[in-house]
Motif scaffolding. Structure first.
Motif, PDB file in Angstrom:
ATOM      1  N   THR A   1      10.038   6.794   1.894  1.00 33.34           N
ATOM      2  CA  THR A   1       8.751   6.087   1.981  1.00 33.34           C
ATOM      3  C   THR A   1       8.056   6.578   3.266  1.00 33.34           C
ATOM      4  OG1 THR A   1       9.587   4.311   3.392  1.00 33.34           O
ATOM      5  CG2 THR A   1       9.853   3.974   1.031  1.00 33.34           C
TER       6      THR A   1
ATOM      7  N   SER B   1       0.802  -1.230   0.000  1.00 33.30           N
ATOM      8  CA  SER B   1       0.000   0.000   0.000  1.00 33.30           C
ATOM      9  C   SER B   1       0.832   1.276   0.000  1.00 33.30           C
ATOM     10  CB  SER B   1      -0.952  -0.002   1.201  1.00 33.30           C
ATOM     11  OG  SER B   1      -0.203  -0.060   2.401  1.00 33.30           O
TER      12      SER B   1
ATOM     13  N   ARG C   1      -3.014  -3.434   5.067  1.00 37.30           N
ATOM     14  CA  ARG C   1      -4.248  -3.189   5.836  1.00 37.30           C
ATOM     15  C   ARG C   1      -5.122  -2.111   5.193  1.00 37.30           C
ATOM     16  NH1 ARG C   1      -1.090  -1.761  11.178  1.00 37.30           N
ATOM     17  NH2 ARG C   1      -0.058  -0.616   9.495  1.00 37.30           N
ATOM     18  N   ARG C   2      -4.513  -1.151   4.455  1.00 34.13           N
ATOM     19  CA  ARG C   2      -5.287   0.003   3.961  1.00 34.13           C
ATOM     20  C   ARG C   2      -5.868  -0.265   2.570  1.00 34.13           C
ATOM     21  NH1 ARG C   2      -0.808   4.487   4.752  1.00 34.13           N
ATOM     22  NH2 ARG C   2       0.391   2.715   3.984  1.00 34.13           N
TER      23      ARG C   2
ATOM     24  N   TYR D   1      15.138  -2.939  15.929  1.00 33.01           N
ATOM     25  CA  TYR D   1      14.767  -3.018  14.505  1.00 33.01           C
ATOM     26  C   TYR D   1      15.864  -3.745  13.723  1.00 33.01           C
ATOM     27  CZ  TYR D   1      14.158  -1.667   9.626  1.00 33.01           C
ATOM     28  OH  TYR D   1      14.044  -1.698   8.248  1.00 33.01           O
TER      29      TYR D   1
HETATM   30  N1  LIG Z   1      12.472   3.061   3.833  1.00 29.85           N
HETATM   31  C1  LIG Z   1      13.645   2.714   4.305  1.00 29.85           C
HETATM   32  O1  LIG Z   1      14.528   3.555   4.583  1.00 29.85           O
HETATM   33  C2  LIG Z   1      13.954   1.262   4.487  1.00 29.85           C
HETATM   34  C3  LIG Z   1      15.302   0.885   4.655  1.00 29.85           C
HETATM   35  C4  LIG Z   1      15.607  -0.449   4.833  1.00 29.85           C
HETATM   36  C5  LIG Z   1      14.590  -1.403   4.821  1.00 29.85           C
HETATM   37  N2  LIG Z   1      13.288  -1.019   4.670  1.00 29.85           N
HETATM   38  C6  LIG Z   1      12.272  -2.060   4.703  1.00 29.85           C
HETATM   39  O2  LIG Z   1      11.489  -1.969   3.527  1.00 29.85           O
HETATM   40  C7  LIG Z   1      10.207  -2.568   3.740  1.00 29.85           C
HETATM   41  C8  LIG Z   1       9.136  -1.673   3.160  1.00 29.85           C
HETATM   42  O3  LIG Z   1       9.069  -0.483   3.912  1.00 29.85           O
HETATM   43  P1  LIG Z   1       8.877   0.952   3.251  1.00 29.85           P
HETATM   44  O4  LIG Z   1      10.152   1.685   3.440  1.00 29.85           O
HETATM   45  O5  LIG Z   1       8.288   0.844   1.897  1.00 29.85           O
HETATM   46  O6  LIG Z   1       7.853   1.598   4.315  1.00 29.85           O
HETATM   47  P2  LIG Z   1       6.309   1.972   4.234  1.00 29.85           P
HETATM   48  O7  LIG Z   1       6.044   2.975   3.155  1.00 29.85           O
HETATM   49  O8  LIG Z   1       5.942   2.349   5.645  1.00 29.85           O
HETATM   50  O9  LIG Z   1       5.602   0.600   3.831  1.00 29.85           O
HETATM   51  C9  LIG Z   1       5.368  -0.431   4.749  1.00 29.85           C
HETATM   52  C10 LIG Z   1       4.269  -1.341   4.230  1.00 29.85           C
HETATM   53  O10 LIG Z   1       4.052  -2.372   5.213  1.00 29.85           O
HETATM   54  C11 LIG Z   1       2.651  -2.459   5.482  1.00 29.85           C
HETATM   55  N3  LIG Z   1       2.398  -2.837   6.857  1.00 29.85           N
HETATM   56  C12 LIG Z   1       2.796  -2.190   7.986  1.00 29.85           C
HETATM   57  N4  LIG Z   1       2.300  -2.800   9.074  1.00 29.85           N
HETATM   58  C13 LIG Z   1       1.567  -3.863   8.624  1.00 29.85           C
HETATM   59  C14 LIG Z   1       0.800  -4.868   9.257  1.00 29.85           C
HETATM   60  N5  LIG Z   1       0.650  -4.912  10.586  1.00 29.85           N
HETATM   61  N6  LIG Z   1       0.184  -5.783   8.483  1.00 29.85           N
HETATM   62  C15 LIG Z   1       0.298  -5.759   7.132  1.00 29.85           C
HETATM   63  N7  LIG Z   1       1.011  -4.827   6.473  1.00 29.85           N
HETATM   64  C16 LIG Z   1       1.631  -3.888   7.214  1.00 29.85           C
HETATM   65  C17 LIG Z   1       2.105  -1.053   5.208  1.00 29.85           C
HETATM   66  O11 LIG Z   1       0.730  -1.125   4.842  1.00 29.85           O
HETATM   67  P3  LIG Z   1      -0.551  -0.795   5.757  1.00 29.85           P
HETATM   68  O12 LIG Z   1      -0.160   0.266   6.724  1.00 29.85           O
HETATM   69  O13 LIG Z   1      -1.578  -0.362   4.752  1.00 29.85           O
HETATM   70  O14 LIG Z   1      -0.907  -2.101   6.396  1.00 29.85           O
HETATM   71  C18 LIG Z   1       2.947  -0.623   4.013  1.00 29.85           C
HETATM   72  O15 LIG Z   1       2.359  -1.073   2.814  1.00 29.85           O
HETATM   73  C19 LIG Z   1      10.115  -2.798   5.253  1.00 29.85           C
HETATM   74  O16 LIG Z   1      10.341  -4.176   5.532  1.00 29.85           O
HETATM   75  C20 LIG Z   1      11.245  -1.943   5.813  1.00 29.85           C
HETATM   76  O17 LIG Z   1      11.739  -2.449   7.043  1.00 29.85           O
HETATM   77  C21 LIG Z   1      12.965   0.279   4.498  1.00 29.85           C
END
Ligand SMILES: NC(=O)c1ccc[n+]([C@@H]2O[C@H](COP(=O)([O-])OP(=O)(O)OC[C@H]3O[C@@H](n4cnc5c(N)ncnc54)[C@H](OP(=O)(O)O)[C@@H]3O)[C@@H](O)[C@H]2O)c1
Length: 256
Positions: A187, A10, A33-34, A150
């Protein structure tokens, strides 16, 4: 008909990865979830490619039975790629961290990922072309101050997925397991991890990738024979690599 499953579709990396797979003509199962965000993504995908099938499955993956229910609800599909991307972080010293948030992070980042990976391995080990991609982090290879818990969840993701990749290879399985390890990416991650309403990467982070750039790296990993796709925390270059953690294969040791 074959499908790619993306958890956490999402927003952020998952959202852009869905667009990237859609432009390759892949049918998609999107989960988060959204619902509104997933519906918007589905519309955007159909503007790129209206031939692609897009299914939306809502699940809160921090709730154990919803993880099993999600997998069960997908039994009728043929899933060629499964991407465990949903996850979030937390920035606090260990003594100060909010345990309710931490419990939920452990359940999402580790428990759900392990359950979904295991069920996918059981069903798809022998399916040619099948891939499991788990999203870790640079924090899955280096512990970052004030993000110890984390990072520990992401050490788990990296060690589990690299180990699984080696186990599958030594069994001659068709399924490939791979780890994507992004560094800072623009993000919703920072807002969720810092518990703030808005966050400017431009003003606060010296170097970062856009979510679209990360999705392009995801596609490079998908297309490669390597196990790890990792962003270098200094140069911000993306590198495809062999497994990084030491691995002891007991069966090979006993043969020698
Ligand atoms: N951005 C960074 O700097 C970074 C760096 C290293 C690794 N990562 C990793 O990249 C991955 C993606 O993160 P992102 O950066 O794209 O962040 P993001 O924009 O916050 O996306 C996170 C996603 O996970 C979903 N999510 C969160 N809680 C959830 C739950 N309880 N059940 C089901 N879905 C859930 C959210 O959807 P809903 O809220 O709609 O459920 C959203 O689609 C993560 O594993 C993060 O740890 C990110």
């Amino acid at each position: 008909m074959k499908y790619t499953v993306i958890t956490g579709a999402s927003s952020g990396i998952g959202y852009e990865t869905a667009l990237a797979f859609a432009s390759k003509g892949k049918n998609l199962i999107l989960t988060a979830r959204r619902e509104e965000k997933l519906k918007k993504l589905k519309e955007e995908i159909h503007k790129i490619n209206d031939e692609v099938n897009v299914e939306i499955h809502l699940a809160d993956l921090s709730i154990n039975h919803e993880v099993y229910d999600l997998y069960e609800s997908l039994k009728e599909y043929s899933i060629e790629t499964w991407i465990n991307n949903a996850g979030f972080g937390n920035f606090d010293s260990v003594g100060d961290q909010n345990l309710k948030k931490i419990e939920s992070m452990l359940r999402l980042n580790n428990e759900a990922l392990t359950i979904l990976s295991t069920l996918y391995v059981r069903d798809y080990s022998d399916v040619e072309g099948a891939q499991l991609i788990n999203v870790s982090s640079g924090g899955g290879y280096t512990v970052v101050a004030d993000a110890v818990t984390y990072c520990a969840t992401k050490f788990f993701v990296s060690a589990f997925t690299e180990g699984l990749a080696q186990e599958l290879q030594s069994k001659g399985a068709q399924l490939k397991a791979k780890v994507l390890a992004p560094a800072a990416t623009e993000t919703e991650f920072a807002e969720r991890s810092l518990d703030v309403e808005s966050f400017s990467y431009n003003e606060s982070v010296p170097q970062y990738h856009t979510a679209k750039e990360m999705a392009d790296f995801m596609m490079d990993l998908y297309d490669s024979d390597q196990v790890v796709g990792i962003v270098d925390g200094q140069s911000y270059e993306f590198n495809l690599r062999r497994p990084i953690y030491p691995y002891a294969d007991r069966s090979r040791n006993s043969d020698s």
